[in-house]
Every structure is written in C-alpha cells, then in structure tokens.
Motif scaffolding. Structure first.
Motif, short mmCIF file in Angstrom:
data_model
loop_
_atom_site.label_atom_id
_atom_site.label_comp_id
_atom_site.label_asym_id
_atom_site.label_seq_id
_atom_site.Cartn_x
_atom_site.Cartn_y
_atom_site.Cartn_z
N THR A 324 0.86 -1.18 0.00
CA THR A 324 0.00 0.00 0.00
C THR A 324 0.90 1.24 0.00
O THR A 324 2.12 1.14 0.05
N PHE A 325 0.28 2.42 -0.05
CA PHE A 325 1.05 3.67 -0.12
C PHE A 325 2.05 3.74 1.04
O PHE A 325 1.66 3.72 2.20
N SER A 326 3.32 3.79 0.69
CA SER A 326 4.39 3.71 1.68
C SER A 326 5.71 3.98 0.98
O SER A 326 5.78 4.13 -0.25
N ASN A 327 6.79 4.03 1.77
CA ASN A 327 8.13 4.13 1.20
C ASN A 327 8.42 2.96 0.28
O ASN A 327 9.06 3.11 -0.77
N MET A 328 7.99 1.77 0.68
CA MET A 328 8.22 0.58 -0.13
C MET A 328 7.52 0.72 -1.48
O MET A 328 8.09 0.39 -2.53
N ALA A 329 6.29 1.20 -1.49
CA ALA A 329 5.56 1.40 -2.74
C ALA A 329 6.27 2.42 -3.63
O ALA A 329 6.34 2.25 -4.86
N ALA A 330 6.83 3.46 -3.02
CA ALA A 330 7.52 4.48 -3.80
C ALA A 330 8.75 3.91 -4.49
O ALA A 330 8.99 4.16 -5.68
N VAL A 331 9.55 3.15 -3.75
CA VAL A 331 10.76 2.59 -4.34
C VAL A 331 10.42 1.55 -5.39
O VAL A 331 11.04 1.48 -6.47
N LYS A 332 9.41 0.71 -5.13
CA LYS A 332 9.02 -0.31 -6.11
C LYS A 332 8.57 0.35 -7.41
O LYS A 332 9.02 -0.04 -8.50
N TYR A 333 7.71 1.33 -7.32
CA TYR A 333 7.22 1.99 -8.54
C TYR A 333 8.34 2.72 -9.25
O TYR A 333 8.44 2.67 -10.49
N PHE A 334 9.19 3.39 -8.49
CA PHE A 334 10.33 4.08 -9.11
C PHE A 334 11.21 3.11 -9.89
O PHE A 334 11.57 3.36 -11.03
N GLU A 335 11.57 1.98 -9.27
CA GLU A 335 12.46 1.04 -9.93
C GLU A 335 11.78 0.35 -11.12
O GLU A 335 12.44 -0.02 -12.08
N GLN A 336 10.47 0.20 -11.06
CA GLN A 336 9.75 -0.37 -12.21
C GLN A 336 9.76 0.59 -13.40
O GLN A 336 9.81 0.16 -14.56
N GLN A 337 9.70 1.88 -13.12
CA GLN A 337 9.54 2.88 -14.18
C GLN A 337 10.84 3.56 -14.59
O GLN A 337 10.88 4.23 -15.62
N ALA A 338 11.88 3.42 -13.81
CA ALA A 338 13.05 4.30 -13.91
C ALA A 338 13.67 4.29 -15.30
O ALA A 338 13.93 3.23 -15.88
N ALA A 339 13.90 5.46 -15.81
CA ALA A 339 14.62 5.64 -17.08
C ALA A 339 16.12 5.51 -16.81
O ALA A 339 16.57 5.49 -15.66
N PRO A 340 16.92 5.41 -17.88
CA PRO A 340 18.37 5.31 -17.67
C PRO A 340 18.92 6.48 -16.87
O PRO A 340 18.55 7.62 -17.08
N GLY A 341 19.77 6.16 -15.94
CA GLY A 341 20.39 7.18 -15.10
C GLY A 341 21.15 6.49 -13.98
O GLY A 341 21.22 5.27 -13.91
N MET A 468 -1.28 7.18 -3.63
CA MET A 468 -0.69 6.42 -4.72
C MET A 468 -0.81 7.14 -6.06
O MET A 468 0.11 7.11 -6.87
N ASP A 469 -1.93 7.79 -6.30
CA ASP A 469 -2.08 8.50 -7.57
C ASP A 469 -1.06 9.63 -7.69
O ASP A 469 -0.42 9.80 -8.74
N GLU A 470 -0.91 10.41 -6.61
CA GLU A 470 0.09 11.49 -6.64
C GLU A 470 1.50 10.93 -6.73
O GLU A 470 2.38 11.53 -7.38
N LEU A 471 1.74 9.77 -6.12
CA LEU A 471 3.05 9.13 -6.19
C LEU A 471 3.39 8.74 -7.63
O LEU A 471 4.47 9.04 -8.13
N ARG A 472 2.46 8.08 -8.30
CA ARG A 472 2.71 7.66 -9.68
C ARG A 472 2.93 8.86 -10.59
O ARG A 472 3.85 8.87 -11.42
N GLN A 473 2.10 9.87 -10.46
CA GLN A 473 2.26 11.07 -11.27
C GLN A 473 3.58 11.76 -10.97
O GLN A 473 4.28 12.23 -11.89
#
Length: 510
Positions: A324-341, A468-473
């Motif tokens: 659910t919305f948490s630090n863990m959710a933020a890192v998971k979504y970031f790593e799933q979406q992350a562009a090269p860098g 979660m919506d604001e996190l994804r955006q």
C-alpha cells in the motif's frame, strides 16, 4: 598569473601533471593562494561549496562518477576537521579523494593564534598518505616538496592529505607560469592469468561455491536467506568475495557458516567479514567476478543453479507483492519505471528497499554507514554526470545534509526522491527498542519537517505526494521533466504504514 608561494606552485603543477581535472573548493583566506592557482589552471574545473562537510562528499561523489582523483581544498583550522566523515567514507570505498588543506606556519600552532590547530596527520588512519609540505628556501627543500606531493598523488586506492603551510603575505599573484615539475609514475600489475585460472579452478572444484560481490549491492540475498532457514543444502563451502560492504546483516551471519572465503580487493587488505578468510588476492574484483560469471555461462555449476532458482523465487515475490502507499511502494514503482540514469541510495531504510527492488547498479555510502553525506555525494556526482542522477533518501538523511542544495551550480540532472515518514523509520524494526520510552522522540528523532521551504530557498522544483495517484504522477514527472534546476518529489507517508508493509513483505515469503 599564479601565487608567489613556491610550495603552492609545485603542488599545483603536480596536480595538473597527475591528471587532476576537478577541485571542490571551500572559502577561506589561508587557502586563497591554492584556490587562486586551481582557478588559473585551464585544465582544472573548480566547484565552490561553502560547507566543508558537504564539500568532502561532493568530491567523493565526483570520484565515483569519474573514477579519477578529485581535490577538496579547505582553509586552516577546524575547516579540515569537517571533511573527516567524507574522508572516512572514501577510505572504506577506496576512492581517490585528495584533501588539500592550507595551514599556518608551524611556529604559530598552539599559540592562541586564530584558526590554528595541529593539522599534520589530523585525518589519522583514514588516509593512505599524509604529507606536510615545506616552504622551500633552497634546491633540497624544493626537491623534498616535489617528492612529498608525488608520494601522495601516487596513492590511488584511497584518500590522501596534502597539508600546505603558507606564510603571510598571502595574496601576491605575480608568478607568470607554473614550474616544470618531475612527475613520478607507478604501475600496478593486474591479477595474472595464472592467478585467474587458479581462482577459477578452485571455484569449479568446490562442491558448493558462491560468488559474492559487495557494494554496490546483492539484490534478493537477504530474502533468500530468510527462505533457506536451516536447509544446509544452500550453505556454501567456498566463497569468492570481491570486496565491498554488504548491507544485509542476515546474509553476513549466514556466510559465516562457509568453510573458507577468498577475497579479491584492490589493496590486498585483510577483510575477514565472514570469519573464515583463508586467501587474500590484491587485484580488480570486478574483473575476477566477470571472469567467473563468463565461466559459469559456459559451464553451469549445480550449486549456483540451485541458488539462481531460489533468487528467481525471491524476484517473483518482489514483483507480486503489492505494498500500500508507503516508502516501499515508492521505491518499487520508481524502480519499475526508472529511465536510464544513476542511482544513489541513502543509508538505512532506503538502501534496504533498494536491495529488494533495484536491479541496476546502486551507489551508497556504506563504507562507514553514515547518513550525513548521502545527498552531497549524489549532488557532486551529478555535476560531472552525463545522465540524470536519482537520489533516493529518507527524511533524516535529507534534512541533515540539506546544505548540499545550497549550490547554484546544480541543475536538472539531480532528481531526489525524498521518503518522509517523520522519523528514522528503521528504528521501528529493531526488536526490543519499542520497550524504550526514548525511542520515538530521542532515538528515531520524530519531526514534522517538510522540504517545501528548503526547495523555495534553493530554487528547487518541488512536488509532494500523499497518495498512490500522486506518487505515480510524481515519479513520472521526476523521470521525464525537462528542468534546468534539481527536482524533489517528497513522498509523505506514515511510519506505521511503512513498518506494516516492510514486515508484511518478509512475512509473506514462502
């Protein structure tokens, strides 16, 4: 035109001769002749950072990106002591940080003169070499000065300290050109083919061999050890360890069950992390690891395949677990979406979440596990990077190091994912600490601070996320926005939700 101080000119000429291209410089009068000279050199780029503690980490970040020595130049007195945390971190990361400190003449030390303290050897055992330059008056003293600088700059396996006493007057810039200085060179032999074949032979003949690379990371290993329990089939009898710190305490304890460990590191240092070290090999650990991986592609080993199947189960669990919305959710979504860098994770909870979700190379100041310079290291890295640099950090680490953002040279390459749950969340996970009434306010340092004001002060683009919506955006914006200045996405969670998700993740492993 250069300074008229001969030791400063000898130092500057040799910095150029040894290929120094970047210097982080701090304000001060005693070091002004050195800063002036560095700024005059066409081949050296100077980066101004006022906070010496932050400056040291800026330079550390640059060494990570460039794989080259970087100078951090400070004035006399306590200015030098402020770089100790970065120097200690560089020591354990084996990064070539060159600390150049201006000093008062020796006669004035401990005489109640301003900004004076004993600076020679002030950085102690955290430097590979410490020298104090003479102020030359004859050919012998000029030779001595040259030799000392060369001795320091030849040490490429860790930080060094060059202390430069400078007598007044300080501000005479009348020398037309730097002197032509002798450069001493030193060649290090690589791991020989014979040794490489010997290591590979030992690995192949072991019944249960394991290759462990330290930092940057060992994704999935912590969870894998949880799944193993007391199953002796997974315990290695031969560990090839290519050095660097390991985040997981659980993994380190598990590897102490192995019969023997061979370590490969650039210094030949004895690091008996698993309490079963039998062989130390000085060399390039990454090169050895690549060779072993190539060998395993050609000749798969049953024990390695057993572990690969286990790690695939762990990766599948990480993909399927939906926090659910948490630090863990933020890192998971970031790593799933992350562009090269490039990814810089701060210490504590952030790097533990990286161990679960990151699959790319991760930088983290795990040498001595401090939180104080994570943001400055990423900021310095970004100044010389060719791609975006993402700094994923907890709130205590961020606010501790907020002076890293007090720098007009920063630009849109620096992107910060700030995980703010109002405290040091890791302390919620330490068994037994919940019994202490001091935990929340004094140990975990709970607070109500947010980053909006800091961003306004430092011209940083700011975006908060509270669901979660604001996190994804926000993460999409963090990854794709075209910006001329840095950006911070502040994910505002609760420590209760963060603790619940972290525990649920491990509890659901099966």
């Amino acid at each position: 035109m250069y300074s008229n101080k001969e030791n400063v000119n000898i130092l500057t000429a040799l910095l150029v001769a040894h290929g120094i291209r970047h210097a982080v410089v701090c304000p001060g009068s005693r070091n002004a002749p050195i800063v002036h000279n560095l700024n005059e050199c066409p081949s050296i780029t100077c980066h101004a950072v006022t906070d010496e503690r932050s400056a040291g980490f800026y330079a550390l970040g640059m060494t990570q990106m460039l794989q080259q020595p970087v100078v951090v130049c400070v004035t006399s007195g306590t200015a030098l002591l402020n770089v100790v945390p970065a120097v200690a971190e560089a020591y354990y990361q084996h990064r070539p940080l060159v600390v150049v400190s201006a000093d008062r003449p020796a006669a004035w030390i401990d005489q109640l003169d301003g900004q004076t303290l004993p600076q020679p050897d002030a950085l102690g055992r955290f430097v590979s070499k410490a020298v104090t330059l003479p102020e030359p008056h004859d050919a012998t003293e000029r030779w001595h000065c040259n030799r000392l600088v060369n001795e320091a700059l030849l040490k490429k396996d860790g930080p060094v300290h060059i202390n430069v006493p400078i007598s007044e007057p300080l501000f005479d810039f009348t020398t037309e050109a730097l002197p032509q200085e002798r450069r001493i060179e030193w060649q290090q032999a690589d791991v020989s083919a014979v040794m490489l074949n010997h290591i590979a032979h030992m690995f192949r003949q072991a019944e249960r061999p394991m290759l462990i690379s330290g930092q940057p990371m060992n994704p999935g290993m912590d969870e894998a050890v949880c799944l193993i329990g007391d199953d002796e089939r997974y315990v290695p009898d031969f560990v090839l360890y290519t050095g660097g710190s390991i985040v997981s305490k659980r993994l380190k304890h598990f590897l102490r069950k192995a019969k023997q460990t061979w370590i490969v590191n650039p210094t030949g240092e004895v690091n008996d992390t698993f309490m079963n070290l039998t062989n130390v090999i000085q060399g390039d650990g990454e090169m050895v690891a690549d060779y072993i991986r190539f060998m395993l592609e050609q000749e798969p080993h049953p024990f390695v395949m057993l572990w690969q199947e286990l790690l695939q189960r762990v990766q599948q669990h990480a993909r399927q677990f939906e926090p659910t919305f948490s630090n863990m959710a933020a890192v998971k979504y970031f790593e799933q979406q992350a562009a090269p860098g490039y990814r810089h994770y701060a210490n504590s909870t952030a790097i533990r979440l990286a161990n679960i979700y990151a699959r790319e190379t991760v930088y983290c100041n795990r040498g001595v596990n401090g939180i104080e310079g994570s943001l400055s290291t990423a900021a310095g890295f970004s100044l010389v990077a060719d791609r975006p640099v993402y700094c994923i950090t907890g709130d205590l680490s961020f606010f501790y190091d907020q002076n890293a953002l007090w720098n007009s040279e920063l630009d849109g390459r620096l992107r910060i994912l700030l995980l703010n749950n109002g405290r040091g969340g890791i302390f919620n996970l330490l068994k037994g600490l919940e019994k202490s009434p001091a935990r929340d306010r004094l140990v975990a340092a709970e607070h109500k601070t947010v980053a909006a004001g800091i961003c306004m002060e430092n011209d940083i683009y700011y975006q908060p996320a509270s669901n979660m919506d604001e996190l994804r955006q926000g993460i999409q914006l963090l990854l794709t926005a075209e910006l001329s200045r840095p950006m911070i996405l502040e994910v505002l969670t609760s420590h209760q939700a963060d603790e619940h998700n972290y525990r649920a993740y491990y509890d659901s492993l099966s």
